[in-house]
Write a protein that holds these residues in place. Structure first.
Motif, PDB file in Angstrom:
ATOM      1  N   GLN A  58       0.850  -1.193   0.000  1.00  0.00           N
ATOM      2  CA  GLN A  58       0.000   0.000   0.000  1.00  0.00           C
ATOM      3  C   GLN A  58       0.887   1.246   0.000  1.00  0.00           C
ATOM      4  O   GLN A  58       1.675   1.455   0.923  1.00  0.00           O
ATOM      5  CB  GLN A  58      -0.894   0.006   1.249  1.00  0.00           C
ATOM      6  N   PRO A  59       0.786   2.102  -1.031  1.00  0.00           N
ATOM      7  CA  PRO A  59       1.657   3.287  -1.070  1.00  0.00           C
ATOM      8  C   PRO A  59       1.332   4.287   0.042  1.00  0.00           C
ATOM      9  O   PRO A  59       0.170   4.459   0.417  1.00  0.00           O
ATOM     10  CB  PRO A  59       1.386   3.887  -2.451  1.00  0.00           C
ATOM     11  N   LEU A  60       2.387   4.912   0.565  1.00  0.00           N
ATOM     12  CA  LEU A  60       2.213   5.983   1.559  1.00  0.00           C
ATOM     13  C   LEU A  60       1.637   7.231   0.907  1.00  0.00           C
ATOM     14  O   LEU A  60       0.903   8.000   1.524  1.00  0.00           O
ATOM     15  CB  LEU A  60       3.562   6.335   2.197  1.00  0.00           C
ATOM     16  N   GLY A  61       2.013   7.441  -0.336  1.00  0.00           N
ATOM     17  CA  GLY A  61       1.544   8.608  -1.073  1.00  0.00           C
ATOM     18  C   GLY A  61       1.535   8.336  -2.561  1.00  0.00           C
ATOM     19  O   GLY A  61       2.327   7.530  -3.055  1.00  0.00           O
ATOM     20  N   VAL A 115       5.132   6.655  -3.307  1.00  0.00           N
ATOM     21  CA  VAL A 115       6.060   6.441  -2.194  1.00  0.00           C
ATOM     22  C   VAL A 115       5.634   5.208  -1.404  1.00  0.00           C
ATOM     23  O   VAL A 115       4.448   5.053  -1.065  1.00  0.00           O
ATOM     24  CB  VAL A 115       6.112   7.672  -1.259  1.00  0.00           C
ATOM     25  N   TYR A 116       6.623   4.331  -1.108  1.00  0.00           N
ATOM     26  CA  TYR A 116       6.354   3.092  -0.387  1.00  0.00           C
ATOM     27  C   TYR A 116       7.240   2.998   0.855  1.00  0.00           C
ATOM     28  O   TYR A 116       8.373   3.480   0.860  1.00  0.00           O
ATOM     29  CB  TYR A 116       6.631   1.878  -1.278  1.00  0.00           C
ATOM     30  N   LYS A 117       6.704   2.362   1.881  1.00  0.00           N
ATOM     31  CA  LYS A 117       7.488   2.063   3.081  1.00  0.00           C
ATOM     32  C   LYS A 117       8.133   0.691   2.904  1.00  0.00           C
ATOM     33  O   LYS A 117       7.492  -0.239   2.407  1.00  0.00           O
ATOM     34  CB  LYS A 117       6.579   2.075   4.309  1.00  0.00           C
ATOM     35  N   ALA A 118       9.403   0.576   3.304  1.00  0.00           N
ATOM     36  CA  ALA A 118      10.112  -0.695   3.141  1.00  0.00           C
ATOM     37  C   ALA A 118      11.157  -0.849   4.232  1.00  0.00           C
ATOM     38  O   ALA A 118      11.483   0.111   4.946  1.00  0.00           O
ATOM     39  CB  ALA A 118      10.765  -0.753   1.765  1.00  0.00           C
ATOM     40  N   VAL A 119      11.686  -2.067   4.359  1.00  0.00           N
ATOM     41  CA  VAL A 119      12.758  -2.351   5.321  1.00  0.00           C
ATOM     42  C   VAL A 119      13.936  -2.935   4.546  1.00  0.00           C
ATOM     43  O   VAL A 119      13.784  -3.915   3.808  1.00  0.00           O
ATOM     44  CB  VAL A 119      12.297  -3.351   6.404  1.00  0.00           C
ATOM     45  N   VAL A 146       9.230   6.230  -6.095  1.00  0.00           N
ATOM     46  CA  VAL A 146       9.415   5.597  -7.402  1.00  0.00           C
ATOM     47  C   VAL A 146       8.692   6.417  -8.475  1.00  0.00           C
ATOM     48  O   VAL A 146       7.509   6.720  -8.334  1.00  0.00           O
ATOM     49  CB  VAL A 146       8.862   4.153  -7.409  1.00  0.00           C
ATOM     50  N   GLN A 147       9.422   6.760  -9.526  1.00  0.00           N
ATOM     51  CA  GLN A 147       8.808   7.503 -10.630  1.00  0.00           C
ATOM     52  C   GLN A 147       7.988   6.555 -11.507  1.00  0.00           C
ATOM     53  O   GLN A 147       8.453   5.478 -11.868  1.00  0.00           O
ATOM     54  CB  GLN A 147       9.886   8.183 -11.467  1.00  0.00           C
ATOM     55  N   LYS A 148       6.792   6.962 -11.852  1.00  0.00           N
ATOM     56  CA  LYS A 148       5.925   6.126 -12.686  1.00  0.00           C
ATOM     57  C   LYS A 148       6.565   5.921 -14.052  1.00  0.00           C
ATOM     58  O   LYS A 148       7.129   6.852 -14.634  1.00  0.00           O
ATOM     59  CB  LYS A 148       4.551   6.774 -12.807  1.00  0.00           C
ATOM     60  N   TYR A 180      12.959   6.702   6.622  1.00  0.00           N
ATOM     61  CA  TYR A 180      11.523   6.826   6.927  1.00  0.00           C
ATOM     62  C   TYR A 180      11.384   7.558   8.259  1.00  0.00           C
ATOM     63  O   TYR A 180      11.944   7.144   9.271  1.00  0.00           O
ATOM     64  CB  TYR A 180      10.867   5.445   7.017  1.00  0.00           C
ATOM     65  N   MET A 181      10.650   8.675   8.248  1.00  0.00           N
ATOM     66  CA  MET A 181      10.482   9.475   9.462  1.00  0.00           C
ATOM     67  C   MET A 181       9.010   9.471   9.869  1.00  0.00           C
ATOM     68  O   MET A 181       8.136   9.856   9.096  1.00  0.00           O
ATOM     69  CB  MET A 181      11.002  10.897   9.233  1.00  0.00           C
ATOM     70  N   GLN A 182       8.760   9.025  11.091  1.00  0.00           N
ATOM     71  CA  GLN A 182       7.403   8.821  11.583  1.00  0.00           C
ATOM     72  C   GLN A 182       6.850  10.125  12.177  1.00  0.00           C
ATOM     73  O   GLN A 182       6.642  10.257  13.381  1.00  0.00           O
ATOM     74  CB  GLN A 182       7.402   7.721  12.652  1.00  0.00           C
ATOM     75  N   GLY A 183       6.621  11.112  11.336  1.00  0.00           N
ATOM     76  CA  GLY A 183       6.032  12.365  11.809  1.00  0.00           C
ATOM     77  C   GLY A 183       4.543  12.403  11.543  1.00  0.00           C
ATOM     78  O   GLY A 183       3.985  11.521  10.886  1.00  0.00           O
TER      79      GLY A 183
END
Length: 530
Positions: free
Chosen positions: A106-109, A116-120, A131-133, A219-222
């Protein structure tokens, strides 16, 4: 390729025609802002960005149209996750499993240009991946080609005062920068360096995993400004003041600022502010920064005479025009400077000042438009936090930082070095000027005629004055030559004289010249009394 361009051109023109963006009102054809915004949104990323770019051009559109363009949302259709995985592997040239331990589908934005994706990472660090489309760059390049062609045609047909092709060229340069994620990475690192000692946080960039189409960052959790739970209204005001003051320092002290500080790009984490999305960075260079700083200082202190002189520098305004300018500036100040943000738009303050300057044909630095655009976006963030904040209080806080920056040792040393070079250049030009003057005198092209009545007392007074003036010129020449010698020895690191001795000699020479010059002035005053 021509067929594809033609098909897209027909689509664009057909969309504009069907939308009826021009409507008849009281016998006049006017542009409907709401319909224009809807159509730009429908036509895709290039036109969304174009609308946002034009949302500050009050010289082209009415206030109603500009307000609608400001509402444009940079959103797009999300790409399937499988396509994102393929793009990442293509850019990294490695299987995803060798780089990432986990990536959330699920993209963050999701914006028009990228997702934008969250990853580890394999190392265990949590990151955000922009990621650019895959098809967006090709679509934008195609659209820019067509828009440029249309702009040139309009220039030929309408012969406007402001060339549409120039506007499109500026827009194209801006958009090309946003497509280059490597450039955004450089912006992030530069912005972090400028703000390393403040309460501003910038995500760390992973250079080894970032490319032109992929940007990997910490990744900043604000929390978004709209979602953050403040402990009190006072804390909310404190954050508003901190955000606004810092933005003004970015512009007027650093000259390197985030040009898209809308609420979605600013997060709150504890007592810190996090900035995101560095595709659009603004710059204000030294001379313009000083000029704008003085402008706002005199505006908030209601020194309208000084303000008029700053604005009209190098312009020869007659007394009547200058008096009118001073009055218009005082009216401008009453309307804006002490009004809260909820009543005025920060960006409009600057754009209305630009409009006033243009009415008097005064010089307007190009950077002012970019600053105005950034302030327009920032005001939404400020209004959410403290709608009572005034422009005057912001400038007062910024003024202290500007003074610190201007008079810190590094700035003073830099200014002294510039003055040294100016002196050396002036000294080098002296022989040319003297030679030119002597040639003019020899050829009689610089005649000086003095017609005086015969008067012995007058003759004596003139004789004394000429002697004093001659002595003053000799003294000035001695001062210039001695200063030039000292400077040349210092600049060339000549071993004849040390830096400390050069400074001592310079000060001594200056004192001697000053004492003698004061003596000449006293003598002149005495002669005048007699």
């Amino acid at each position: 390729m021509i067929v594809i361009h033609l098909r897209r051109l027909i689509q664009i023109l057909n969309s504009i025609w069907k939308s009826r963006v021009f409507q008849t009102y009281q016998g006049k054809e006017i542009l409907n802002g709401n319909l224009l915004r809807t159509q730009l949104q429908t036509l895709g990323p290039t036109f969304i960005k174009l609308g946002q770019f034009l949302s500050t051009r009050d010289d082209l559109f009415t206030d109603e149209v500009l307000r609608e363009l400001e509402k444009l949302q940079d959103q797009g259709d999300a790409l399937p996750f499988g396509e994102i995985e393929h793009l990442l592997e293509s850019e990294w040239k490695l299987p995803i499993s060798t780089v990432l331990r986990e990536i959330f589908e699920q993209p963050l934005g999701n914006a028009s240009i990228g997702q934008v994706y969250k990853a580890v990472l394999i190392s265990g660090e949590t990151v955000a991946i922009k990621v650019q489309k895959s098809s967006v760059e090709k679509q934008i390049q195609q659209d820019l080609t067509l828009i440029t062609l249309l702009a040139k045609k309009l220039d030929n047909w309408l012969s406007p005062t402001i060339l549409y092709s120039d506007i499109v060229r500026e827009f194209a340069v801006s958009l090309q920068k946003e497509l280059d994620f490597e450039q955004e990475m450089v912006h992030m690192q530069s912005f972090a360096r400028y703000n390393k000692s403040s309460n501003i946080l910038v995500p760390k960039v992973y250079r080894n995993l970032s490319t032109k189409k992929v940007l990997v960052m910490e990744y900043m959790q604000g929390e978004k400004v709209t979602h953050h739970q403040f402990s009190s209204q006072a804390q909310k005001r404190e954050f508003a003041n901190r955000f606004a003051s810092h933005l003004f320092c970015q512009i007027f002290v650093d000259g390197y600022f985030h040009a898209d500080p809308h609420p979605g790009n600013v997060l709150i984490l504890g007592n810190d502010l996090i900035y995101l999305d560095f595709g659009n960075i603004g710059k204000v260079y030294g001379p313009t920064r000083k000029w704008m700083g003085k402008l706002f200082f005199h505006l908030t202190n209601e020194n309208f005479e000084h303000l008029a002189e700053i604005l009209a520098e190098d312009m020869h305004l007659d007394a009547k025009t200058k008096k009118k300018l001073v009055y218009d500036l005082s009216v401008f100040s009453d309307n804006y400077v002490n009004s809260p943000v909820k009543s005025v738009k920060l960006g409009e303050v600057l754009f209305d000042l630009i409009k006033l300057m243009k009415e008097y044909d005064l010089y307007v630095p190009s950077e002012m438009m970019v600053v105005g655009s950034a302030l327009l976006k920032a005001e939404r963030t400020i209004a959410l936090l403290d709608p009572e904040l005034t422009l005057a209080s912001l400038i007062k806080n910024t003024g202290i930082e500007m003074l610190k920056e201007r008079y810190q040792p590094n700035s003073l040393i830099k200014e002294v070095k510039v003055k040294e070079m100016e002196w050396l250049e002036a000294l080098q030009d002296i022989p040319n000027h003297v030679n030119k003057a002597l040639k003019n005198i020899a050829t009689g092209t610089t005649p000086i005629t003095i017609d005086l009545q015969s008067d012995k007392l007058l003759d004596r007074k003139i004789d004394r004055m000429v002697n004093l003036i001659t002595f003053s010129i000799v003294l000035l020449s001695f001062s210039i030559i001695s200063t030039g010698i000292i400077l040349s020895l210092k600049v060339t690191n000549n071993s004849i004289i040390s830096s400390d001795h050069a400074a001592t000699l310079g000060v001594t020479s200056s004192l001697v010249v000053t004492v003698v010059f004061i003596g000449i002035l006293i003598s002149l005053v005495k002669k005048k009394i007699k």
